[in-house]
Design an enzyme around this catalytic site. Structure first.
Site, PDB file in Angstrom:
ATOM      1  N   TRP A  54      74.128 -27.789  74.595  1.00 55.57           N
ATOM      2  CA  TRP A  54      74.963 -27.410  75.739  1.00 55.57           C
ATOM      3  C   TRP A  54      75.459 -28.666  76.461  1.00 55.57           C
ATOM      4  O   TRP A  54      76.630 -28.775  76.835  1.00 55.57           O
ATOM      5  CB  TRP A  54      74.142 -26.519  76.676  1.00 55.57           C
ATOM      6  CG  TRP A  54      74.874 -25.954  77.861  1.00 55.57           C
ATOM      7  CD1 TRP A  54      76.220 -25.911  78.069  1.00 55.57           C
ATOM      8  CD2 TRP A  54      74.281 -25.326  79.000  1.00 55.57           C
ATOM      9  NE1 TRP A  54      76.502 -25.293  79.266  1.00 55.57           N
ATOM     10  CE2 TRP A  54      75.338 -24.923  79.862  1.00 55.57           C
ATOM     11  CE3 TRP A  54      72.966 -25.053  79.378  1.00 55.57           C
ATOM     12  CZ2 TRP A  54      75.099 -24.284  81.079  1.00 55.57           C
ATOM     13  CZ3 TRP A  54      72.740 -24.411  80.588  1.00 55.57           C
ATOM     14  CH2 TRP A  54      73.787 -24.030  81.426  1.00 55.57           C
ATOM     15  N   ASP A  76      71.196 -26.065  68.145  1.00 56.65           N
ATOM     16  CA  ASP A  76      71.722 -24.844  68.754  1.00 56.65           C
ATOM     17  C   ASP A  76      72.970 -25.180  69.556  1.00 56.65           C
ATOM     18  O   ASP A  76      72.997 -26.156  70.316  1.00 56.65           O
ATOM     19  CB  ASP A  76      70.675 -24.226  69.682  1.00 56.65           C
ATOM     20  CG  ASP A  76      71.192 -22.969  70.351  1.00 56.65           C
ATOM     21  OD1 ASP A  76      71.172 -21.907  69.703  1.00 56.65           O
ATOM     22  OD2 ASP A  76      71.629 -23.056  71.516  1.00 56.65           O
ATOM     23  N   TYR A 110      80.701 -23.925  74.622  1.00 60.10           N
ATOM     24  CA  TYR A 110      80.248 -25.215  75.134  1.00 60.10           C
ATOM     25  C   TYR A 110      81.385 -26.218  74.961  1.00 60.10           C
ATOM     26  O   TYR A 110      81.618 -26.751  73.879  1.00 60.10           O
ATOM     27  CB  TYR A 110      79.007 -25.709  74.392  1.00 60.10           C
ATOM     28  CG  TYR A 110      77.754 -24.888  74.602  1.00 60.10           C
ATOM     29  CD1 TYR A 110      77.671 -23.913  75.601  1.00 60.10           C
ATOM     30  CD2 TYR A 110      76.642 -25.073  73.793  1.00 60.10           C
ATOM     31  CE1 TYR A 110      76.526 -23.165  75.784  1.00 60.10           C
ATOM     32  CE2 TYR A 110      75.481 -24.325  73.977  1.00 60.10           C
ATOM     33  CZ  TYR A 110      75.431 -23.377  74.964  1.00 60.10           C
ATOM     34  OH  TYR A 110      74.285 -22.634  75.138  1.00 60.10           O
ATOM     35  N   HIS A 159      75.841 -13.924  72.613  1.00 57.69           N
ATOM     36  CA  HIS A 159      75.607 -14.896  73.679  1.00 57.69           C
ATOM     37  C   HIS A 159      75.398 -14.211  75.027  1.00 57.69           C
ATOM     38  O   HIS A 159      76.321 -14.042  75.810  1.00 57.69           O
ATOM     39  CB  HIS A 159      76.778 -15.879  73.755  1.00 57.69           C
ATOM     40  CG  HIS A 159      76.466 -17.123  74.516  1.00 57.69           C
ATOM     41  ND1 HIS A 159      77.347 -18.189  74.592  1.00 57.69           N
ATOM     42  CD2 HIS A 159      75.378 -17.504  75.227  1.00 57.69           C
ATOM     43  CE1 HIS A 159      76.812 -19.150  75.317  1.00 57.69           C
ATOM     44  NE2 HIS A 159      75.624 -18.749  75.727  1.00 57.69           N
ATOM     45  N   SER A 179      70.889 -13.961  71.998  1.00 54.39           N
ATOM     46  CA  SER A 179      70.427 -14.800  73.098  1.00 54.39           C
ATOM     47  C   SER A 179      70.425 -13.909  74.327  1.00 54.39           C
ATOM     48  O   SER A 179      71.447 -13.291  74.645  1.00 54.39           O
ATOM     49  CB  SER A 179      71.359 -16.005  73.287  1.00 54.39           C
ATOM     50  OG  SER A 179      70.906 -16.837  74.340  1.00 54.39           O
TER      51      SER A 179
END
Length: 336
Positions: free
Chosen positions: A20, A50, A55, A122, A153
């Site tokens: 991220w 990941d 992002y 997500h 997630s």
């Protein structure tokens, strides 16, 4: 670096790399800084990365695809990405096969692969977990060879428990650290019983559990630790693990004191608060991998080295429970 099983995805490094920070929302990070961090992770034995398509609007995926190109081609790394947050508005109806195919194809292009190793929904709206058609869509994309495996997630434990009821779900990513202990009550046991992999994000509570933050710190405007403290941009649980900043600082100090986290450990090395926190997570056998993120190669290497440390003793775990119960539980336990 030790490895653990992540569902049907296979063996992955138990300390992974969360990307991220090299994409967005953590202040300005130059491309050379991002590249150096990813290279440091590989040099330290990390082979699980990941990312997500949002992002930096794909920047994180593209950097990973470029830096890890040879490793990806030879199957030496596993790259997990996420899909769904590109929806605007971000609503359950948007989790259609057509939209997911579009997001997946964009990620395939960003990463330079034919088949994505692992795609995770997500942090979708809770209603999505009650719509089998969303998971049927992922199964279709797997049948088409666009993705090898899929998972979710989640923000809340209840979402994770619902997700693992779907037989095709191979992994659940959630927040788990000494300041977010609720998953250990039931979820980890249930995931293990179903051979579902567990990916732990926000392991250092956005820096609170590094012991390096102070009340005088000021974060850049583009850093979520500045603009999302009240959940104005996304779930507040993603920022400082949902713990109010001042309370989090006090809790971090208490944990360092009570767990003796800065004393020498049996290896003869100093055990930092960050290392203590990562080791605490890995001491839970149901965890497949923990994904701290950093743009500092030194920190990346230190995080990776936690894999070689011995488990914490019972007194250390009791200290973590006590600090959580006394200083953190009231802020987070009922919410996530």
């Amino acid at each position: 670096m030790n490895h653990r099983t992540l569902g049907s995805v296979g063996a992955v490094s138990e300390v992974g790399y969360g990307s991220w920070q090299i994409g967005s929302d953590w202040g300005d990070v130059s491309e050379p800084e991002a590249v150096a961090a990813v290279e440091a992770a590989r040099d330290a034995g990390i082979d699980f990365f990941d990312t997500a398509d949002v992002y930096g609007d794909g920047r994180s995926e593209r950097i990973l695809g470029d830096v890890l190109e040879d490793d990806i081609a030879h199957g030496d790394v596993t790259v997990a990405t996420k899909a769904g947050r590109r929806l605007d508005p971000h609503v359950a109806d948007g989790y259609s096969e057509a939209n997911l195919r579009r997001f997946v194809d964009r990620s395939r292009e960003n990463l330079g692969v034919e088949t994505l190793d692992l795609v995770q929904l997500h942090c979708p709206p809770t209603d999505v977990y009650y719509r089998p058609e969303a998971f049927d869509a992922l199964a279709t994309l797997a049948d088409e060879g666009r993705i090898a495996s899929y998972g979710v997630s989640v923000e809340r434990v209840e979402e994770g428990l619902k997700a693992i009821a779907y037989p095709g779900v191979e992994s659940v990513q959630l927040i788990f650290n000494p300041f977010r202990q609720r998953p250990a009550e039931l979820f980890l046991e249930e995931a293990a019983a179903r051979d579902v992999g567990v990916i732990c994000r926000v392991p250092l509570a956005s820096g609170l559990l590094t012991g390096a933050l102070s009340r005088d710190d000021e974060f850049p405007e583009s850093d979520h630790r500045n603009y999302n403290r009240d959940g104005d941009a996304f779930d507040v649980g993603e920022t400082f693990a949902g713990v109010p900043y001042e309370a989090g600082l006090d809790a971090a100090d208490a944990l360092a004191d009570r767990a003796d986290a800065v004393a020498d450990d049996p290896t003869g090395d100093e055990l930092s608060l960050a290392a203590f926190s990562l080791r605490w997570i890995l001491d839970h056998d149901a965890v497949s991998t923990v994904i701290p993120g950093s743009t500092t190669p030194e920190h990346v290497r230190a995080n990776a080295a936690v894999s070689d440390r011995p488990p914490l003793d019972d007194d250390a775990h009791e200290a973590a429970r006590a600090v959580y119960d006394e200083r953190v539980r009231e802020h987070v336990h009922h919410r996530w």
